[in-house]
Design a protein around this motif. Structure first.
Motif, PDB file in Angstrom:
ATOM      1  N   SER A 268     -66.169   8.361 109.976  1.00 52.34           N
ATOM      2  CA  SER A 268     -65.233   7.869 110.986  1.00 52.34           C
ATOM      3  C   SER A 268     -65.977   6.981 111.979  1.00 52.34           C
ATOM      4  N   SER A 269     -65.234   6.433 112.927  1.00 52.55           N
ATOM      5  CA  SER A 269     -65.857   5.592 113.950  1.00 52.55           C
ATOM      6  C   SER A 269     -66.821   6.381 114.828  1.00 52.55           C
ATOM      7  N   ALA A 270     -66.705   7.713 114.803  1.00 55.77           N
ATOM      8  CA  ALA A 270     -67.628   8.542 115.601  1.00 55.77           C
ATOM      9  C   ALA A 270     -69.053   8.461 115.076  1.00 55.77           C
ATOM     10  N   ARG A 271     -69.207   8.300 113.757  1.00 54.00           N
ATOM     11  CA  ARG A 271     -70.522   8.185 113.105  1.00 54.00           C
ATOM     12  C   ARG A 271     -71.443   9.344 113.485  1.00 54.00           C
TER      13      ARG A 271
ATOM     14  N   PHE B  43     -77.154   3.438 111.079  1.00 57.66           N
ATOM     15  CA  PHE B  43     -76.309   3.180 112.245  1.00 57.66           C
ATOM     16  C   PHE B  43     -76.403   1.729 112.710  1.00 57.66           C
ATOM     17  N   ASP B  44     -77.084   0.910 111.940  1.00 56.19           N
ATOM     18  CA  ASP B  44     -77.112  -0.532 112.188  1.00 56.19           C
ATOM     19  C   ASP B  44     -75.685  -1.065 112.050  1.00 56.19           C
ATOM     20  N   PRO B  45     -75.202  -1.873 112.996  1.00 59.86           N
ATOM     21  CA  PRO B  45     -73.826  -2.384 112.893  1.00 59.86           C
ATOM     22  C   PRO B  45     -73.540  -3.105 111.577  1.00 59.86           C
TER      23      PRO B  45
ATOM     24  N   MET C 161     -70.109   0.127 105.322  1.00 60.97           N
ATOM     25  CA  MET C 161     -69.408   1.396 105.110  1.00 60.97           C
ATOM     26  C   MET C 161     -67.901   1.212 105.229  1.00 60.97           C
ATOM     27  N   ASN C 162     -67.480   0.503 106.260  1.00 63.08           N
ATOM     28  CA  ASN C 162     -66.046   0.292 106.478  1.00 63.08           C
ATOM     29  C   ASN C 162     -65.421  -0.523 105.347  1.00 63.08           C
ATOM     30  N   GLU C 163     -66.125  -1.544 104.899  1.00 63.22           N
ATOM     31  CA  GLU C 163     -65.622  -2.358 103.785  1.00 63.22           C
ATOM     32  C   GLU C 163     -65.491  -1.520 102.522  1.00 63.22           C
ATOM     33  N   THR C 164     -66.477  -0.663 102.303  1.00 61.63           N
ATOM     34  CA  THR C 164     -66.447   0.192 101.115  1.00 61.63           C
ATOM     35  C   THR C 164     -65.244   1.125 101.152  1.00 61.63           C
ATOM     36  N   MET C 165     -64.962   1.705 102.313  1.00 66.41           N
ATOM     37  CA  MET C 165     -63.793   2.574 102.434  1.00 66.41           C
ATOM     38  C   MET C 165     -62.498   1.810 102.154  1.00 66.41           C
ATOM     39  N   ASP C 166     -62.401   0.598 102.671  1.00 64.90           N
ATOM     40  CA  ASP C 166     -61.198  -0.199 102.444  1.00 64.90           C
ATOM     41  C   ASP C 166     -61.020  -0.520 100.960  1.00 64.90           C
ATOM     42  N   MET C 167     -62.110  -0.869 100.299  1.00 64.31           N
ATOM     43  CA  MET C 167     -62.027  -1.204  98.875  1.00 64.31           C
ATOM     44  C   MET C 167     -61.699   0.030  98.034  1.00 64.31           C
ATOM     45  N   LEU C 168     -62.220   1.186  98.436  1.00 66.18           N
ATOM     46  CA  LEU C 168     -61.899   2.418  97.710  1.00 66.18           C
ATOM     47  C   LEU C 168     -60.407   2.738  97.801  1.00 66.18           C
TER      48      LEU C 168
END
Length: 411
Positions: free
Chosen positions: A258-261, A38-40, A46-53
């Motif tokens: 998701s952003s909810a984490r 949960f470290d920013p 995580m977000n970058e990985t989703m975008d690249m996928l």
């Protein structure tokens, strides 16, 4: 007290259909410091990985993230979340991994309908469409690239038929993602499962998946029923079975990614680093350029194999670009050849399964393993080993044929 030696695995040239050699930049990424999940900084990764996928899967889907586990974990997560007991599932089988889709679907309580094609061939898409219209399934599960036979199944048109009948189309693209086209949106694929250990050149341990709003709607409907099992007031009226797996519950994994984490599991930090770096390298190379590279080296390998005097297995029109299947010549001990390649040259190629066991060798040209040095080394070594096994090869021809192909630079 027993002493154990230092871990020092041998350096191999891996020319199997997976796992393959891992790019050193991916291995370096795995050595980076651990961050809390949960470290920013980590959630940014995580977000970058989703975008690249999403770029890799060629999709605008909201959901694209990895399942922690080998490729089979991704298949299980998708199927257990989408199939409820009593659902009718159609599985076209043209190799070993079609049978795997059958087994998992049956474990989900599905009524499984199969159609089978001789190993070494694939289905005409129209035949699958006709079967879909005949059986009216809730879900169709199909392998895109069948590594057991070295064949690739055309998918265009199947998704459209599924949409017309409100059936979900789930595709196992473990062997093809990152090595050849997987057009999720264009082909109307509702859920796609990839693998890290093949054309992405990342160690086994994650299964990238993507799915669209049609699949998500079923996941969320089942989530509401699961909540209703604990709170009858929340159950609603839909007659849908709850998702029985906790770990493979896409509704919970969505909340985690998701952003909810919302906490679901402890993320495999180093593997996510590896996947992110592997995806970065794929996109840096460019999808079209990467697909062309796989074709380029496949053509050189095939030219060398045929020049040597060996024959390929399977129908040429549906050959999987990243796996080449070679018929083992009569009188040659296939396992002895594989053993000598490994012991004397440090090269690993694969055998096969089921009806093809002992009949073919399978050579992968995937990801980081897919390069000129590996192709030429494999051809030269295979020729030498076959001569040692008293097989009459066209000596000296294989490497020259591959060099001729490389000289044309047909990319």
């Amino acid at each position: 007290m027993k002493r154990y030696r230092d871990l020092a695995p041998s350096l191999r040239t891996i020319m199997t259909p997976g796992p393959v050699e891992v790019d050193p930049r991916v291995l370096r990424a795995m050595s980076f410091p651990i961050l809390g999940q949960f470290d920013p900084e980590f959630t940014d990764i995580m977000n970058e990985t989703m975008d690249m996928l999403k770029e890799l899967f060629q999709t605008n889907n909201r959901w694209a993230f990895p399942i922690d586990g080998t490729s089979r974990s991704g298949i299980e997560a998708v199927l257990t979340s989408l199939i409820e007991p009593g659902d009718r599932v159609l599985v076209p089988i043209f190799g070993r991994f079609g049978h795997l889709l059958v087994e998992i679907s049956e474990r989900c309580g599905a009524e499984v309908i199969t159609m089978e094609q001789e190993w070494g061939t694939v289905f005409e898409p129209e035949a699958i469409v006709e079967r879909i219209r005949e059986t009216q399934p809730n879900l169709v599960a199909i392998v895109h690239g069948e590594t057991s036979t070295g064949r690739i199944q055309p998918l265009a048109g199947i998704g459209k038929a599924c949409r017309e009948l409100d059936a979900l189309l789930v595709v196992d693209a473990v062997a093809t993602i990152g090595g050849t086209e997987v057009r999720t949106d264009e082909w109307m694929l509702d859920a796609v499962i990839g693998g890290t250990q093949k054309c992405l050149s990342v160690p086994a341990g994650m299964a990238p998946i993507t799915y669209n709003e049609r699949a998500e709607a079923k996941v969320l409907k089942r989530k509401r029923i699961e909540r209703g099992l604990r709170d009858p007031a929340a159950a609603g009226t839909a007659e849908v079975a709850a998702i029985r797996s906790n770990y493979f519950d896409l509704s919970q994994l969505q909340d985690y990614w998701s952003s909810a984490r919302l906490n679901h599991h402890t993320e495999a930090t180093s593997m996510l680093y590896a996947l992110r770096e592997g995806l970065r390298l794929v996109l840096e190379e460019g999808l079209t350029e990467r697909f062309d590279r796989h074709l380029y080296h496949e053509q050189a390998l095939v030219a060398g194999i045929e020049a040597m005097g060996l024959r390929l297995f399977g129908e040429a029109s549906c050959k999987l670009p990243v796996v080449t299947c070679i018929l083992i010549p009569d009188g040659v001990d296939g396992e002895s050849v594989r053993g000598m390649l490994l012991q004397e040259f440090g090269i690993e190629i694969a055998s096969s399964f089921g009806p093809l066991k002992g009949k073919i060798w399978r050579v992968g040209t995937m990801g980081f393993s897919c390069n000129k040095k590996n192709v030429l080394l494999t051809l030269g070594a295979l020729e030498a080993v076959l001569i040692r096994h008293s097989f009459q090869v066209n000596a000296g021809k294989a490497v020259q044929a591959a060099l001729d192909m490389y000289g044309r630079d047909v990319r």
